[in-house]
Design a protein around this motif. Structure first.
Motif, mmCIF file in Angstrom:
data_model
loop_
_atom_site.group_PDB
_atom_site.id
_atom_site.type_symbol
_atom_site.label_atom_id
_atom_site.label_comp_id
_atom_site.label_asym_id
_atom_site.label_seq_id
_atom_site.Cartn_x
_atom_site.Cartn_y
_atom_site.Cartn_z
ATOM 1 N N ASP A 96 -39.202 3.918 5.400
ATOM 2 C CA ASP A 96 -39.380 5.362 5.221
ATOM 3 C C ASP A 96 -38.245 6.127 5.891
ATOM 4 O OD1 ASP A 96 -41.701 4.866 3.815
ATOM 5 O OD2 ASP A 96 -43.049 5.391 5.483
ATOM 6 N N LEU A 97 -37.900 5.723 7.107
ATOM 7 C CA LEU A 97 -36.815 6.380 7.829
ATOM 8 C C LEU A 97 -35.490 6.201 7.094
ATOM 9 C CD1 LEU A 97 -35.830 7.918 10.313
ATOM 10 C CD2 LEU A 97 -35.614 5.721 11.495
ATOM 11 N N LEU A 98 -35.243 5.001 6.621
ATOM 12 C CA LEU A 98 -34.016 4.731 5.871
ATOM 13 C C LEU A 98 -33.992 5.563 4.590
ATOM 14 C CD1 LEU A 98 -31.384 3.159 5.562
ATOM 15 C CD2 LEU A 98 -32.697 1.307 4.513
ATOM 16 N N GLY A 99 -35.130 5.661 3.912
ATOM 17 C CA GLY A 99 -35.214 6.483 2.704
ATOM 18 C C GLY A 99 -34.904 7.933 3.007
ATOM 19 N N ASP A 100 -35.468 8.448 4.109
ATOM 20 C CA ASP A 100 -35.187 9.832 4.508
ATOM 21 C C ASP A 100 -33.702 10.015 4.810
ATOM 22 O OD1 ASP A 100 -37.871 10.374 4.250
ATOM 23 O OD2 ASP A 100 -38.290 10.351 6.424
ATOM 24 N N MET A 101 -33.111 9.050 5.490
ATOM 25 C CA MET A 101 -31.683 9.137 5.821
ATOM 26 C C MET A 101 -30.829 9.125 4.550
ATOM 27 S SD MET A 101 -31.633 6.635 9.163
ATOM 28 C CE MET A 101 -29.872 6.696 9.422
ATOM 29 N N LEU A 102 -31.204 8.275 3.595
ATOM 30 C CA LEU A 102 -30.457 8.217 2.336
ATOM 31 C C LEU A 102 -30.609 9.514 1.546
ATOM 32 C CD1 LEU A 102 -31.127 4.537 1.206
ATOM 33 C CD2 LEU A 102 -28.964 5.508 2.003
ATOM 34 N N ASP A 103 -31.825 10.085 1.554
ATOM 35 C CA ASP A 103 -32.041 11.372 0.876
ATOM 36 C C ASP A 103 -31.177 12.457 1.519
ATOM 37 O OD1 ASP A 103 -33.859 10.301 -0.887
ATOM 38 O OD2 ASP A 103 -35.640 11.004 0.226
ATOM 39 N N THR A 104 -31.147 12.491 2.839
ATOM 40 C CA THR A 104 -30.331 13.474 3.550
ATOM 41 C C THR A 104 -28.861 13.270 3.226
ATOM 42 O OG1 THR A 104 -31.941 13.601 5.346
ATOM 43 C CG2 THR A 104 -29.708 14.363 5.833
ATOM 44 N N ALA A 105 -28.408 12.020 3.227
ATOM 45 C CA ALA A 105 -27.004 11.726 2.908
ATOM 46 C C ALA A 105 -26.688 12.125 1.475
ATOM 47 C CB ALA A 105 -26.718 10.238 3.132
ATOM 48 N N ALA A 106 -27.602 11.867 0.551
ATOM 49 C CA ALA A 106 -27.378 12.228 -0.855
ATOM 50 C C ALA A 106 -27.266 13.740 -1.000
ATOM 51 C CB ALA A 106 -28.502 11.684 -1.725
ATOM 52 N N ARG A 107 -28.144 14.490 -0.306
ATOM 53 C CA ARG A 107 -28.063 15.956 -0.371
ATOM 54 C C ARG A 107 -26.741 16.460 0.192
ATOM 55 N NH1 ARG A 107 -33.497 15.504 0.954
ATOM 56 N NH2 ARG A 107 -33.143 15.951 3.157
ATOM 57 N N ARG A 108 -26.279 15.862 1.281
ATOM 58 C CA ARG A 108 -24.998 16.267 1.868
ATOM 59 C C ARG A 108 -23.843 15.983 0.905
ATOM 60 N NH1 ARG A 108 -25.249 14.232 8.138
ATOM 61 N NH2 ARG A 108 -26.317 16.069 8.958
ATOM 62 N N ILE A 109 -23.906 14.789 0.284
ATOM 63 C CA ILE A 109 -22.842 14.424 -0.660
ATOM 64 C C ILE A 109 -22.842 15.395 -1.836
ATOM 65 C CG2 ILE A 109 -22.122 12.669 -2.339
ATOM 66 C CD1 ILE A 109 -23.082 10.578 -0.238
ATOM 67 N N GLU A 110 -24.034 15.714 -2.354
ATOM 68 C CA GLU A 110 -24.126 16.673 -3.463
ATOM 69 C C GLU A 110 -23.615 18.049 -3.029
ATOM 70 O OE1 GLU A 110 -28.224 16.522 -4.623
ATOM 71 O OE2 GLU A 110 -27.994 14.571 -5.593
ATOM 72 N N ASP A 111 -23.938 18.448 -1.798
ATOM 73 C CA ASP A 111 -23.467 19.738 -1.286
ATOM 74 C C ASP A 111 -21.946 19.742 -1.170
ATOM 75 O OD1 ASP A 111 -23.893 22.363 -0.193
ATOM 76 O OD2 ASP A 111 -23.434 21.502 1.790
ATOM 77 N N ILE A 112 -21.395 18.652 -0.663
ATOM 78 C CA ILE A 112 -19.933 18.552 -0.545
ATOM 79 C C ILE A 112 -19.301 18.566 -1.929
ATOM 80 C CG2 ILE A 112 -18.036 17.018 0.134
ATOM 81 C CD1 ILE A 112 -19.823 16.151 2.517
ATOM 82 N N ALA A 113 -19.917 17.846 -2.874
ATOM 83 C CA ALA A 113 -19.377 17.798 -4.238
ATOM 84 C C ALA A 113 -19.385 19.188 -4.862
ATOM 85 C CB ALA A 113 -20.175 16.819 -5.078
ATOM 86 N N ARG A 114 -20.440 19.968 -4.649
ATOM 87 C CA ARG A 114 -20.498 21.343 -5.182
ATOM 88 C C ARG A 114 -19.417 22.221 -4.565
ATOM 89 N NH1 ARG A 114 -26.112 20.529 -5.139
ATOM 90 N NH2 ARG A 114 -26.345 21.433 -3.073
ATOM 91 N N ARG A 115 -19.210 22.071 -3.275
ATOM 92 C CA ARG A 115 -18.170 22.870 -2.609
ATOM 93 C C ARG A 115 -16.779 22.509 -3.122
ATOM 94 N NH1 ARG A 115 -19.246 22.341 3.551
ATOM 95 N NH2 ARG A 115 -21.249 21.413 3.159
ATOM 96 N N ILE A 116 -16.581 21.222 -3.347
ATOM 97 C CA ILE A 116 -15.270 20.789 -3.869
ATOM 98 C C ILE A 116 -15.063 21.349 -5.288
ATOM 99 C CG2 ILE A 116 -13.942 18.776 -4.675
ATOM 100 C CD1 ILE A 116 -15.093 17.250 -2.285
ATOM 101 N N GLU A 117 -16.101 21.291 -6.101
ATOM 102 C CA GLU A 117 -15.994 21.813 -7.465
ATOM 103 C C GLU A 117 -15.774 23.317 -7.457
ATOM 104 O OE1 GLU A 117 -19.450 20.618 -9.651
ATOM 105 O OE2 GLU A 117 -18.884 18.517 -9.602
ATOM 106 N N ALA A 118 -16.396 23.988 -6.510
ATOM 107 C CA ALA A 118 -16.275 25.439 -6.437
ATOM 108 C C ALA A 118 -14.901 25.868 -5.905
ATOM 109 C CB ALA A 118 -17.356 26.042 -5.566
ATOM 110 N N ALA A 119 -14.222 25.017 -5.224
ATOM 111 C CA ALA A 119 -12.946 25.378 -4.621
ATOM 112 C C ALA A 119 -11.798 25.324 -5.576
ATOM 113 C CB ALA A 119 -12.629 24.447 -3.457
#
Length: 119
Positions: A96-119
């Motif tokens: 469960d903890l690993l799943g939460d960590m992966l979800d958090t990492a995925a959200r961060r990666i998606e957020d970074i990807a959106r910022r890169i696309e927006a730039a």
């Protein structure tokens, strides 16, 4: 109903038993006979009744020792079962903890990807 003749201390005994139990009864009698023979060698012929009594006490001692070992093994099994359950629970918590960590990492990666696309 079956019937078996067994030899203990050079004396024949005829014993009734259930059908199909003959071989088991012979095996039990062989066990008793071995104890009686050993006792007769150690203490001499002190009488049939006394030898049978002493052999019975030895067999009862074996039984009590076996019961004691069974109790210890049952306690060990219970302890191992509880440890296994606890390990499974820890494993699920870790998953469960690993799943939460992966979800958090995925959200961060998606957020970074959106910022890169927006730039």
């Amino acid at each position: 109903m079956g019937q078996v003749t067994v030899q203990i201390n050079d004396r024949a005994y005829t014993v009734a038993c259930g059908d199909g139990e003959e071989a088991h009864l012979k095996e039990l009698a062989t066990h008793i006979s071995a104890h009686v023979s050993e006792l007769a060698r150690e203490v001499g012929q002190v009488g049939e009744s006394r030898l049978l009594l002493m052999a019975s006490l030895l067999v009862a001692d074996e039984l009590f020792e076996a019961r004691s070992r069974i109790k210890v093994l049952e306690a060990d099994i219970e302890q191992l079962t509880q440890a296994r359950i606890a390990a499974l629970e820890r494993s699920r918590e870790a998953e469960d903890l690993l799943g939460d960590m992966l979800d958090t990492a995925a959200r961060r990666i998606e957020d970074i990807a959106r910022r890169i696309e927006a730039a």
